[in-house]
Design a protein around this motif. Structure first.
Motif, PDB file in Angstrom:
ATOM      1  N   ALA A 280       0.831  -1.208   0.000  1.00 23.42           N
ATOM      2  CA  ALA A 280       0.000   0.000   0.000  1.00 23.42           C
ATOM      3  C   ALA A 280       0.863   1.254   0.000  1.00 23.42           C
ATOM      4  N   LEU A 281       1.930   1.232   0.772  1.00 25.44           N
ATOM      5  CA  LEU A 281       2.810   2.392   0.894  1.00 25.44           C
ATOM      6  C   LEU A 281       3.367   2.824  -0.461  1.00 25.44           C
ATOM      7  N   ILE A 282       3.793   1.852  -1.258  1.00 20.44           N
ATOM      8  CA  ILE A 282       4.408   2.189  -2.546  1.00 20.44           C
ATOM      9  C   ILE A 282       3.384   2.331  -3.672  1.00 20.44           C
ATOM     10  N   ALA A 283       2.134   1.884  -3.431  1.00 25.05           N
ATOM     11  CA  ALA A 283       1.138   1.884  -4.508  1.00 25.05           C
ATOM     12  C   ALA A 283       0.204   3.082  -4.503  1.00 25.05           C
ATOM     13  N   PHE A 284       0.047   3.769  -3.374  1.00 21.29           N
ATOM     14  CA  PHE A 284      -0.984   4.799  -3.283  1.00 21.29           C
ATOM     15  C   PHE A 284      -0.806   5.927  -4.311  1.00 21.29           C
ATOM     16  N   PHE A 285       0.350   6.556  -4.356  1.00 20.78           N
ATOM     17  CA  PHE A 285       0.511   7.687  -5.270  1.00 20.78           C
ATOM     18  C   PHE A 285       0.403   7.271  -6.737  1.00 20.78           C
ATOM     19  N   PRO A 286       1.176   6.270  -7.198  1.00 22.91           N
ATOM     20  CA  PRO A 286       1.005   5.870  -8.602  1.00 22.91           C
ATOM     21  C   PRO A 286      -0.378   5.306  -8.887  1.00 22.91           C
ATOM     22  N   GLY A 287      -0.983   4.652  -7.900  1.00 25.63           N
ATOM     23  CA  GLY A 287      -2.311   4.082  -8.100  1.00 25.63           C
ATOM     24  C   GLY A 287      -3.376   5.146  -8.291  1.00 25.63           C
ATOM     25  N   PHE A 288      -3.356   6.194  -7.481  1.00 28.57           N
ATOM     26  CA  PHE A 288      -4.351   7.256  -7.622  1.00 28.57           C
ATOM     27  C   PHE A 288      -4.138   8.049  -8.916  1.00 28.57           C
ATOM     28  N   HIS A 289      -2.879   8.215  -9.329  1.00 30.49           N
ATOM     29  CA  HIS A 289      -2.626   8.848 -10.624  1.00 30.49           C
ATOM     30  C   HIS A 289      -3.174   7.979 -11.758  1.00 30.49           C
ATOM     31  N   ALA A 290      -3.004   6.671 -11.637  1.00 31.99           N
ATOM     32  CA  ALA A 290      -3.533   5.767 -12.663  1.00 31.99           C
ATOM     33  C   ALA A 290      -5.056   5.812 -12.705  1.00 31.99           C
ATOM     34  N   LEU A 291      -5.686   5.968 -11.549  1.00 39.58           N
ATOM     35  CA  LEU A 291      -7.146   6.088 -11.523  1.00 39.58           C
ATOM     36  C   LEU A 291      -7.613   7.278 -12.356  1.00 39.58           C
ATOM     37  N   GLU A 292      -6.887   8.389 -12.262  1.00 34.38           N
ATOM     38  CA  GLU A 292      -7.269   9.557 -13.058  1.00 34.38           C
ATOM     39  C   GLU A 292      -7.181   9.247 -14.553  1.00 34.38           C
ATOM     40  N   GLN A 293      -6.114   8.558 -14.953  1.00 34.49           N
ATOM     41  CA  GLN A 293      -5.948   8.218 -16.365  1.00 34.49           C
ATOM     42  C   GLN A 293      -7.068   7.301 -16.852  1.00 34.49           C
ATOM     43  N   PHE A 294      -7.439   6.340 -16.024  1.00 29.78           N
ATOM     44  CA  PHE A 294      -8.466   5.378 -16.435  1.00 29.78           C
ATOM     45  C   PHE A 294      -9.876   5.952 -16.327  1.00 29.78           C
ATOM     46  N   ALA A 295     -10.125   6.759 -15.303  1.00 30.97           N
ATOM     47  CA  ALA A 295     -11.480   7.222 -15.032  1.00 30.97           C
ATOM     48  C   ALA A 295     -11.859   8.442 -15.857  1.00 30.97           C
TER      49      ALA A 295
END
Length: 553
Positions: free
Chosen positions: A323-338
């Motif tokens: 979770a620690l390493i995934a939050f920032f890139p994950g939320f940025h990826a959500l913007e790209q997908f959503a």
């Protein structure tokens, strides 16, 4: 710390053990359902009970109220923990489920702000306090009851079924909300349909109480009571003796800080982020979250089982580190997908507020009383309400604020000292010019369903879900195993409820407030990342393995 002794709990027969697990998990599922209804309806709640505030202030107030319930969880933990350690596990969590269910049903009957003014919000606050108070005593009683029945080598597996109650409760809440929304439409749901999920809980309450009445006391506590060895002063033993207090502190810093941050960021703040900032339709968010929660249920059990085989510490460290390493890139990826149009516009045409720093105040107004009247505040208030990320650039003192949207320069204006009608006209003019500039620059009013990558978003949520379940699945067994039986209910419940209640419960509110204050839609993630990092370090350096060990007497 008291010496480890052999497990004295007589192994329960398979049917008896599963009766214990099902009854404990069912009651906890119901209580999570009650609590999660509110968390999933913060947007609607803000409109119903905080209609007198603007959109941002109303949402902040609803998120804060979501946190209020959690704020009282540690108090419930202490009260019911003392009861559980002195009188028994069964009676404590029978009271909690009844109190929780009654409070939830009553929320469905409350008058709205338009119907009764401040009476509705005040009653809602009181009922949320009761909910939090009850839930504070629920979890500890349920996991301890199951763990004290289970064999040492199966404790992670058996208690992980109680962990799945969070998934089942959230899934049930989302399912009822989605079904009601679909059946009556969004307008009717906002007007009155939001009451349905709260009121149907009365049936679940009856089932939960009936199941728990049929249970007997746990074998560990029965043994203590037969020996007249139960704690006479659980608070003193748990918090005034350094050996036990050290365990409480380590449990909070090494596990519960991350648990509150990871779980509530992965399953709650992400909903606010997608709806408020990415402009995703609420029905789509419900479907995504239902899918993620459905997958999470077997993962809790898997990671609980795995912790019996390879150790609790390694599994939990994996979860919180992921979770620690995934939050920032994950939320940025959500913007790209959503909302790829928003991502493209933000990258190609960033929004910058050029203003005198002394002309700007923090865009944080949880009760709707702040006066945003300067030219900088008027511009930033609109951008915060619109969920548009923006940067800041200093301008010479006394210069009126200007908003740069790519090459366009939109002048803002102060409303200080103006009459109410005149101020409204000026604000409307500024907002109209900003809307036009944002539209020209390609900023969408909402996410385009035709361009939304549903499965890409789901894959991102799955990464968060794996991290959250790997941390939470073994957690109950670990907490039970490090505390002595005499004070287990009290000592376990406090760090758990401070972590989930204060760190987790206030995460959506605090993260959103950070975004509103900074203008960066990703800035709120630092709250979750910070607390998770603390737990990674403390668990790695100071906590030990407990899997397979007998319970501490």
């Amino acid at each position: 710390m008291a010496e480890l002794t052999a497990d004295r709990a007589a192994p329960a027969k398979a049917a008896s053990m599963w009766t214990v697990v099902v009854a404990s998990s069912a009651g906890t599922t119901f209580e999570w359902y009650d609590f999660f209804i509110f968390g999933s309806l913060t947007g609607v709640i803000s409109k119903v009970f905080f209609a007198g505030l603007n959109d941002t202030a109303g949402l902040l107030a609803a998120l804060a109220l979501f946190g209020v319930g959690f704020a009282f969880r540690p108090i419930g933990a202490l009260v019911f923990g003392r009861i559980g350690d002195r009188v028994g596990r069964k009676g404590a969590f029978l009271v909690t489920v009844t109190l929780m269910g009654g409070s939830t049903f009553a929320i469905g009957l409350l008058p709205s702000y338009h119907q009764a003014g401040m009476i509705g919000p005040i009653l809602l606050i009181l009922l949320r306090i009761l909910q939090g108070f009850a839930l504070g005593g629920e979890y500890g009683g349920a996991v301890i009851y199951v763990a004290e029945h289970a064999k040492s080598g199966e404790r992670g597996w058996m208690t992980s079924w109680v962990q799945t109650s969070a998934a089942f409760g959230l899934f049930a809440a989302l399912l009822v909300i989605l079904a009601t929304r679909t059946a009556i439409g969004e307008d009717a749901f906002t007007a009155w349909g939001w009451r349905v999920p709260f009121m149907v809980s009365v049936g679940l309450l009856a089932i939960s109480v009936w199941m728990r009445v049929k249970l007997s006391e746990s074998p560990e506590f029965t043994r203590l009571r037969a020996e007249d060895n139960q704690s006479k002063a659980p608070f003193t033993e748990a918090f005034a003796r350094w050996g036990n207090l050290k365990l409480v502190i380590l449990a909070f810093l090494g596990m519960m800080s991350a648990q509150g941050a990871v779980w509530y960021c992965s399953f709650f703040y992400v909903q606010t982020f997608m709806e408020k900032f990415l402009k995703v339709d609420p029905a789509t968010i419900n479907l995504l979250m239902m899918g993620a929660v459905a997958v999470s249920a077997p993962l809790y059990v898997f990671f609980g089982w795995l912790s019996d085989k390879i150790g609790r510490k390694v599994v939990m460290l994996f979860g919180m580190t992921l979770a620690l390493i995934a939050f920032f890139p994950g939320f940025h990826a959500l913007e790209q997908f959503a909302n790829p149009a928003l991502a493209a516009a933000s990258a190609a045409t960033p929004v910058v507020v050029v203003a005198d720093p002394h002309d700007c105040t923090v865009q944080f107004d949880p009760v709707g009383k702040a006066s945003f009247v300067t030219s900088c505040d008027v511009a930033k208030s609109f951008l915060a309400n619109a969920g548009v990320s923006y940067g800041n650039q200093a301008a010479p003192a006394g210069t009126p604020a200007v908003v740069k949207v790519g090459g366009a320069m939109v002048a803002s204006a102060s409303v200080s000292g103006l009459a109410k009608d005149k101020a409204k006209t000026v604000r409307t003019g500024v907002e109209g010019r900003l809307k036009a500039a944002l539209k020209t620059a390609g900023y969408p009013a909402k996410a385009d369903p035709a361009r939304l990558d549903f499965w890409g978003m789901f894959e991102v949520l799955m990464v968060f879900t794996v991290g959250a379940t790997a941390l939470f699945g073994p957690l109950a067994a670990y907490l039970v195993e490090i505390f002595p039986t005499r004070i287990r209910y009290t000592a376990l419940s406090l760090p758990y409820n401070v972590g989930t209640g204060w760190i987790g419960g206030f995460l959506p509110f605090t993260a959103f407030a950070i975004v509103a204050a900074t203008g960066d839609i990703y800035a709120g993630l630092w709250y979750a990342v910070g607390f998770t990092a603390i737990s990674v370090v403390v668990m790695l350096l100071f906590l030990w393995e407990t899997s397979g060990r007998p319970l501490v007497d």
